[in-house]
Design a protein around this motif. Structure first.
Motif, mmCIF file in Angstrom:
data_model
loop_
_atom_site.group_PDB
_atom_site.id
_atom_site.type_symbol
_atom_site.label_atom_id
_atom_site.label_comp_id
_atom_site.label_asym_id
_atom_site.label_seq_id
_atom_site.Cartn_x
_atom_site.Cartn_y
_atom_site.Cartn_z
ATOM 1 N N GLY A 239 34.185 35.089 21.826
ATOM 2 C CA GLY A 239 35.446 35.536 21.497
ATOM 3 C C GLY A 239 35.148 36.944 20.947
ATOM 4 N N SER A 240 34.317 37.722 21.599
ATOM 5 C CA SER A 240 33.898 39.114 21.295
ATOM 6 C C SER A 240 34.894 40.209 21.434
ATOM 7 N N MET B 59 30.233 38.195 25.267
ATOM 8 C CA MET B 59 30.883 37.467 26.031
ATOM 9 C C MET B 59 32.404 37.452 26.237
ATOM 10 N N HIS B 60 33.171 37.758 27.341
ATOM 11 C CA HIS B 60 34.352 37.651 27.403
ATOM 12 C C HIS B 60 34.885 36.907 28.629
ATOM 13 N N SER C 191 41.409 41.738 27.406
ATOM 14 C CA SER C 191 41.223 43.402 26.983
ATOM 15 C C SER C 191 39.910 43.521 26.208
ATOM 16 N N LEU C 192 39.498 44.781 26.552
ATOM 17 C CA LEU C 192 38.156 45.176 25.815
ATOM 18 C C LEU C 192 38.501 46.365 24.806
ATOM 19 N N VAL D 44 29.382 40.535 29.334
ATOM 20 C CA VAL D 44 29.039 39.519 30.234
ATOM 21 C C VAL D 44 30.307 38.480 30.417
ATOM 22 N N ILE D 45 30.561 38.334 31.413
ATOM 23 C CA ILE D 45 31.638 37.426 31.749
ATOM 24 C C ILE D 45 31.523 36.070 31.545
ATOM 25 N N GLY D 46 32.221 35.193 30.836
ATOM 26 C CA GLY D 46 32.023 33.726 30.676
ATOM 27 C C GLY D 46 33.337 33.298 30.109
ATOM 28 N N ASP D 47 33.355 32.010 30.290
ATOM 29 C CA ASP D 47 34.883 31.192 29.897
ATOM 30 C C ASP D 47 34.077 29.893 29.333
#
Length: 326
Positions: free
Chosen positions: A9-10, A32-33, A38-39, A50-53
């Motif tokens: 939830g960054s 992680m997002h 949106s960044l 880093v990509i993660g769900d």
């Protein structure tokens, strides 16, 4: 080399502030997002992205590698906009994160819950860490979901995961890009906070809430929960203060308590056809006094909030002005 910390939830409001606070304290941060996130909230931060769900367990293995601590702050906070996602995100997402943290050897996980997970106090009681959600799930799906997340996290704690739970109150401050709690400031600036009713809630500045998470990491007892809050304010006090800040008219129309159930039903009906700024469940909960006793966090975590509601509201208003929301 400094410790590596993973924040889920960054890119959210509180999550991005946790990243910022960790960096200030010398930690290395892995943010992680989801690929679609949106960044904006972390674009200026020197973090490892880093990509993660959290709903896709297979994507969590890589983000967990080499991590000493995890802050699990991912949530579906705009539950009135996407009510169908709340339970899955909170409960299944937390279960997946905990399941990935255990084999990765994470030394401590700090779960961001909410005072919503504590339900409502009786009479003139203050909410404290002994309260648990006891409402019908349909009365407040968000609170039910947050309590469900606590339950699955505590199950992981019983299996060996070192876990501390934080329960922030209503978080306000600059950088709320998704207009969660900050929406009240925007509504005040637009002259839409003329209506008030009985009830109130506890507020905390986002910077204080983020710092409280680090206190929980350092000083919290495993398996315990801690309310991170500051000021107990009535809705009339809040809207009056917001009016002063935006140079607007103070609230002048009171919604009688007897009309809250009918109004909530009407809002729920309208939400089927057009997105309203709140749900019926929100209105019902807003009519309660969700005031908090924050002594446990102050004593056990050495947690001392430094910002007032006024400061939080002013900074939120200015941030929205600077970024073209108002």
């Amino acid at each position: 080399m400094s410790d590596l910390v993973l924040v889920t939830g960054s890119t959210g409001f509180l999550g991005s502030w946790i990243c910022r606070t960790l960096l200030e304290q010398g930690y290395r941060v892995r943010a992680m997002h989801r690929e679609s996130s949106s960044l904006l909230a972390i674009e200026d931060l020197p973090v490892e992205r880093v990509i993660g769900d959290i709903l896709e367990p297979q994507t969590l293995t890589t983000p967990m590698q080499g991590v000493r601590y995890v802050f699990h702050a991912a949530a579906q906070s705009d539950y009135w906009r996407n009510p169908h996602c709340v339970l899955q995100t909170s409960i299944d997402g937390t279960r997946n994160v905990c399941a990935a943290a255990l084999p990765a050897g994470v030394e401590r996980l700090v779960l961001t819950s909410s005072i919503s997970a504590m339900g409502i106090p009786e009479g003139n009681e203050l909410l404290d860490e002994s309260h648990t959600f006891s409402l019908d799930p349909d009365d407040f799906p968000y609170g039910y979901a947050k309590r469900g997340a606590e339950v699955v996290a505590l199950e992981a704690c019983a299996r060996g995961l070192d876990l501390v739970i934080t329960n922030p109150s209503l978080v306000l401050g600059p950088g709320d890009v998704n207009q969660i709690s900050g929406s009240m400031v925007i509504e005040a600036a637009r002259g839409r906070t003329f209506l008030w009713m009985n009830g109130g809630v506890n507020f905390i500045h986002v910077e204080d809430a983020a710092r409280g998470h680090l206190n929980a990491l350092d000083r919290g007892e495993s398996g315990e929960r801690y309310i991170l809050g500051n000021e107990n304010l009535t809705h009339q006090e809040v809207f009056t203060e917001l009016a002063r800040i935006v140079n607007g008219r103070p609230p002048w129309l009171k919604l009688p308590h007897a009309l809250v159930p009918l109004s909530a039903t009407i809002i729920d009906a309208l939400n089927r056809f057009v997105q309203m700024p709140l749900s019926g469940a929100q209105l019902r909960m807003a009519s309660k006094y969700l005031f908090c006793d924050t002594s446990k966090a102050r004593q056990e975590l050495d947690f001392s909030p430094e910002h007032t509601f006024h400061q939080a509201a002013v900074e939120t208003y200015r941030w929205y002005q600077e970024h073209g929301y108002i």
